[in-house]
Write a protein that holds these residues in place. Structure first.
Motif: not given
Length: 391
Positions: A98-126
């Motif tokens: 669902l999060m991927e469908k909503m385009q909330l997730l991206t992959t960082d340089e460590q190959n983790r799935k993260i969500i951007n909360l704004g102000n440069g805050k990226n929270i890993p979820v997977i």
């Protein structure tokens, strides 16, 4: 590394797991393979591979049994044990999609799935190996708990240091357009400093309660006014110790850190749980031994003393105080009120004699003290205390 056998784990699981945790972290400082093995075990738990999951369930049950016993001692019971660790990567597949469908997730340089909360805050979820993080499991837990219970409000009672975690959790749920996110609230509380037991620096609840009980028992043995039989069947020392510890905490502003002081917590002359118990015992003793007959009708003309007005005004505020304490999620509001009530009752004892007074006056004064006792007892119960009749 010393192994912890099953008997030791069954007998004292919380302490055994703590020792294992400390030992593993110490070993990991010099041996990277320990951390790697821990990751492998966690991944097995996530996927349900091998015997790891079954062993974890056994250890979890041992822990629950110990928690039931220790928390039961302070009058706390749970209808259900429901943890974020119940949610594995596999069970969260729908949420991640669902999060991927909503385009909330991206992959960082460590190959983790993260969500951007704004102000440069990226929270890993997977994580890169596909396993979940604490916040991912809390997202799944919140959604599942709402689907199960359709709650009006869900409280996370967790200390101040986790404020960032819950702020991130709420923000992620908002980005997921969860309509009930405003029903989630983080009830923060401060930390206690300076607490030590004779057994060392590690603070286990059972050790704290035992120290409190033993401290109170010694004071009862030393006191010439102790009215309970100090034998194996009497649990007043434990109740008094628990009262002292709980009130010492609940009288503080919930979010404030403070330094614990054993002597202050047990001071009969100060604002303590022991003082509340003492006042309640005095009121019970008065009813039993004053010789007056309790009436159900109040006659104001026989209650003219100034302290009567003070006591009645306090009693009248009880409902208002409970509501305020609940709305603010602040036990200290009710605790402060009970101290005022207790101090006013003890002041009234000096002025309003009941024994050997004229029958009508004695009955009216007894009625006032009786109502004060009921309010004090109810307030104590709301804070989790067991009102004693003798101490």
């Amino acid at each position: 590394m010393a192994n912890i056998d099953e008997d030791e784990m069954k007998k004292s699981p919380i302490k055994a797991l703590y020792i294992a945790y400390v030992t593993a972290n110490k070993l990991a400082e010099t041996d990277p393979s320990v951390l790697e093995r821990a990751r492998e075990i966690f991944n097995d738990l996530e996927t349900g591979a091998g015997v790891t999951g079954e062993q974890w369930k056994v250890f979890k049950q041992y822990t629950v049994e110990e928690l039931k016993q220790i928390y039961g001692r302070i009058g706390v019971t749970f209808d259900e044990y429901h943890w974020e660790s119940m949610y594995s990567a596999k069970s969260m597949d729908k949420i991640i999609k669902l999060m991927e469908k909503m385009q909330l997730l991206t992959t960082d340089e460590q190959n983790r799935k993260i969500i951007n909360l704004g102000n440069g805050k990226n929270i890993p979820v997977i994580k890169s190996d596909g396993s979940t993080l604490y916040i991912t499991r809390d997202i799944a837990a919140a959604i599942d708990r709402f689907e199960r219970n359709n709650f009006d409000c869900m409280y996370y009672v967790v200390d101040n240091t986790q404020a960032g975690h819950f702020s991130n959790l709420l923000e992620i749920l908002k980005q997921m357009e969860i309509p009930w996110v405003e029903r989630l609230k983080h009830i923060r509380f401060g930390r206690i400093h300076g607490m030590r037991t004779r057994k060392g620096n590690v603070m286990f609840l059972e050790d704290i309660l035992n120290t409190a009980r033993d401290t109170m028992k010694q004071r009862q043995l030393d006191s010439p006014t102790t009215k309970v039989p100090m034998n194996l069947t009497d649990n007043s020392s434990d109740i008094l110790g628990i009262s002292a510890m709980m009130i010492n905490d609940l009288k503080k502003d919930r979010q404030r850190d403070y330094t614990f002081d054993w002597d202050a917590a047990f001071d009969l002359k100060g604002n303590t749980g022991v003082k509340l118990q003492y006042t309640h015992c005095r009121l019970v003793n008065l009813e039993r031994n004053c010789g007056a007959i309790l009436t159900s009708e109040c006659e104001p003309s026989l209650l003219q003393e100034e302290v009567v007005d003070d006591l009645i005004l306090l009693i009248a505020k009880f409902d208002e105080v409970i509501l305020k304490s609940y709305k603010e999620m602040e036990p200290c509001v009710l605790t402060a009120y009970l101290f005022k009530l207790s101090n006013t009752v003890n002041r009234a004892f000096k002025t309003l004699r009941v024994k050997d007074e004229p029958t009508d006056v004695a009955s009216q004064r007894l009625l006032l003290f009786h109502v004060a006792k009921n309010v004090l007892a109810q307030g104590m119960r709301l804070l989790g205390l067991t009102p004693l009749e003798k101490m």
